[in-house]
Design a protein around this motif. Structure first.
Motif, short mmCIF file in Angstrom:
data_model
loop_
_atom_site.label_atom_id
_atom_site.label_comp_id
_atom_site.label_asym_id
_atom_site.label_seq_id
_atom_site.Cartn_x
_atom_site.Cartn_y
_atom_site.Cartn_z
N LEU A 89 0.83 -1.20 0.00
CA LEU A 89 0.00 0.00 0.00
C LEU A 89 0.87 1.25 0.00
O LEU A 89 0.55 2.25 -0.66
CB LEU A 89 -0.92 0.00 1.22
CG LEU A 89 -1.93 -1.16 1.32
CD1 LEU A 89 -2.84 -0.97 2.52
CD2 LEU A 89 -2.76 -1.28 0.05
N ASN A 90 1.96 1.20 0.73
CA ASN A 90 2.86 2.36 0.80
C ASN A 90 3.49 2.65 -0.56
O ASN A 90 3.67 3.82 -0.94
CB ASN A 90 3.94 2.10 1.85
CG ASN A 90 4.61 3.39 2.29
OD1 ASN A 90 4.01 4.45 2.25
ND2 ASN A 90 5.86 3.28 2.70
N ARG A 91 3.81 1.60 -1.31
CA ARG A 91 4.40 1.79 -2.63
C ARG A 91 3.43 2.52 -3.56
O ARG A 91 3.86 3.19 -4.49
CB ARG A 91 4.79 0.43 -3.23
CG ARG A 91 6.09 -0.14 -2.71
CD ARG A 91 6.58 -1.28 -3.56
NE ARG A 91 5.70 -2.44 -3.52
CZ ARG A 91 5.81 -3.45 -2.64
NH1 ARG A 91 6.77 -3.41 -1.73
NH2 ARG A 91 4.99 -4.46 -2.68
N GLN A 92 2.14 2.37 -3.32
CA GLN A 92 1.14 3.02 -4.16
C GLN A 92 0.72 4.39 -3.61
O GLN A 92 -0.20 5.01 -4.14
CB GLN A 92 -0.10 2.12 -4.28
CG GLN A 92 0.16 0.79 -4.93
CD GLN A 92 0.70 0.93 -6.34
OE1 GLN A 92 0.25 1.80 -7.09
NE2 GLN A 92 1.68 0.10 -6.70
N ASP A 93 1.39 4.86 -2.55
CA ASP A 93 1.02 6.12 -1.90
C ASP A 93 -0.47 6.12 -1.53
O ASP A 93 -1.17 7.13 -1.67
CB ASP A 93 1.32 7.33 -2.79
CG ASP A 93 2.81 7.57 -2.94
OD1 ASP A 93 3.56 7.26 -2.00
OD2 ASP A 93 3.22 8.05 -4.01
N ALA A 94 -0.96 4.98 -1.08
CA ALA A 94 -2.39 4.83 -0.81
C ALA A 94 -2.80 5.57 0.46
O ALA A 94 -2.16 5.45 1.50
CB ALA A 94 -2.73 3.35 -0.67
#
Length: 302
Positions: free
Chosen positions: A84-89
């Protein structure tokens, strides 16, 4: 349990929220989101497919259940949060699986500590078969959490009275269902849902649960609903990332149609080609036109 704190700079968050345009932003508790799709994160075939679906949909928020995190073993929770962090969610924790006011409030407070956010999607289930929300408990829990500084998005039915009570305790947006969770049936009570939209003109309404195909989402957006939350309809599709993109397009199309102002519905045909200046009007006198017909009667002398 290992927990990664998702730290985002204001620039990262702004980038996530401005994936399309700020001209027609979704406003929830004073915060602007340019996407009108919210996406759940459960039951995807893999983390890779989840990430691809988020990238395809570019949602305003993604939901995450604290109970899921508590149930994970080893590094699974770390991998999930890193994805989720990789997607800036932008995270929207939920209280999925709670059946009492105390359980829901406690879970919400724990989620605030774990995910470092005041946003909460409040779920309080009253019936295990339909997963229908407990209306009485939902109002009570919402009131408690609103007093405690949460931005509460309560998952409710299309019941107009319950919706009014939720607004009375301070909720600034509601999440009425389209159909029971995970059924994919679409809107089972169009009258009730449209009435809710008509009566609560100034409250953002996000249709949550029961949608199965993009046309379901397009329809509610055409009715004037502000956003749609999806999970199973995407995660259980044969190609989740493709379905996520299809829903995103349908939601955008439905919103554009609502803003454009659809033509009025009529009971009789109306010619798209003007009849002014036509030398003859083919109309049999033994079949009179209905009252208020769109087709003009023949002129005198013809």
């Amino acid at each position: 349990m290992a927990i990664i704190h998702l730290i985002r700079s204001p620039i990262q968050t702004e980038t996530m929220m401005n994936t399309h345009s700020t001209a027609d932003a979704l406003v929830l508790y004073g915060q602007l989101f340019t996407s009108r799709l919210l996406l759940g994160t459960a039951r995807y075939p893999s983390l890779h497919v989840l990430e691809a679906s988020i990238q395809a949909a570019r949602p305003a928020m993604v939901t995450v259940a604290l109970r899921r995190q508590l149930a994970m073993q080893g590094n699974a929770d770390i991998g999930f949060l890193r994805a989720l962090n990789r997607q800036d969610a932008v995270l929207l924790p939920n209280t999925a699986g709670c059946h009492s006011v105390n359980e829901a409030v406690t879970t919400a407070k724990m989620a605030r500590e774990v995910f470092e956010t005041d946003w909460i999607k409040l779920e309080l289930i009253g019936d295990d078969y339909t997963l229908q929300p407990d209306p009485v408990g939902l109002i009570e829990a919402s009131e408690i959490l609103m007093r405690d500084g949460f931005k509460v998005l309560p998952y409710c039915t299309e019941d107009l009275v319950v919706a009014g009570r939720l607004i009375d305790v301070g909720c600034e947006a509601l999440m009425p269902w389209g159909a029971p969770i995970g059924t994919g049936k679409g809107i089972i009570n169009p009258y009730g849902l449209r009435l809710l939209r008509e009566r609560l003109k100034d409250i953002p309404l996000i249709v949550d649960a029961g949608l199965g195909i993009p046309s379901h989402a397009c329809q509610v957006m055409e009715w004037g609903f502000e956003a749609v939350l999806l999970n199973t309809a995407v995660s259980q599709a044969a190609q989740p990332e493709v379905m996520a993109q299809a829903f995103a397009s349908a939601i955008h199309a439905g919103r554009e149609a609502y803003l454009a102002g659809p033509m009025p519905e009529r009971d009789s045909a109306y010619p798209s080609t003007p009849v002014v200046g036509m030398p003859f009007w083919h109309h049999r006198n033994d079949h009179p036109l209905p009252e208020n017909s769109a087709v003009p009667p023949p002129s005198e002398g013809l």
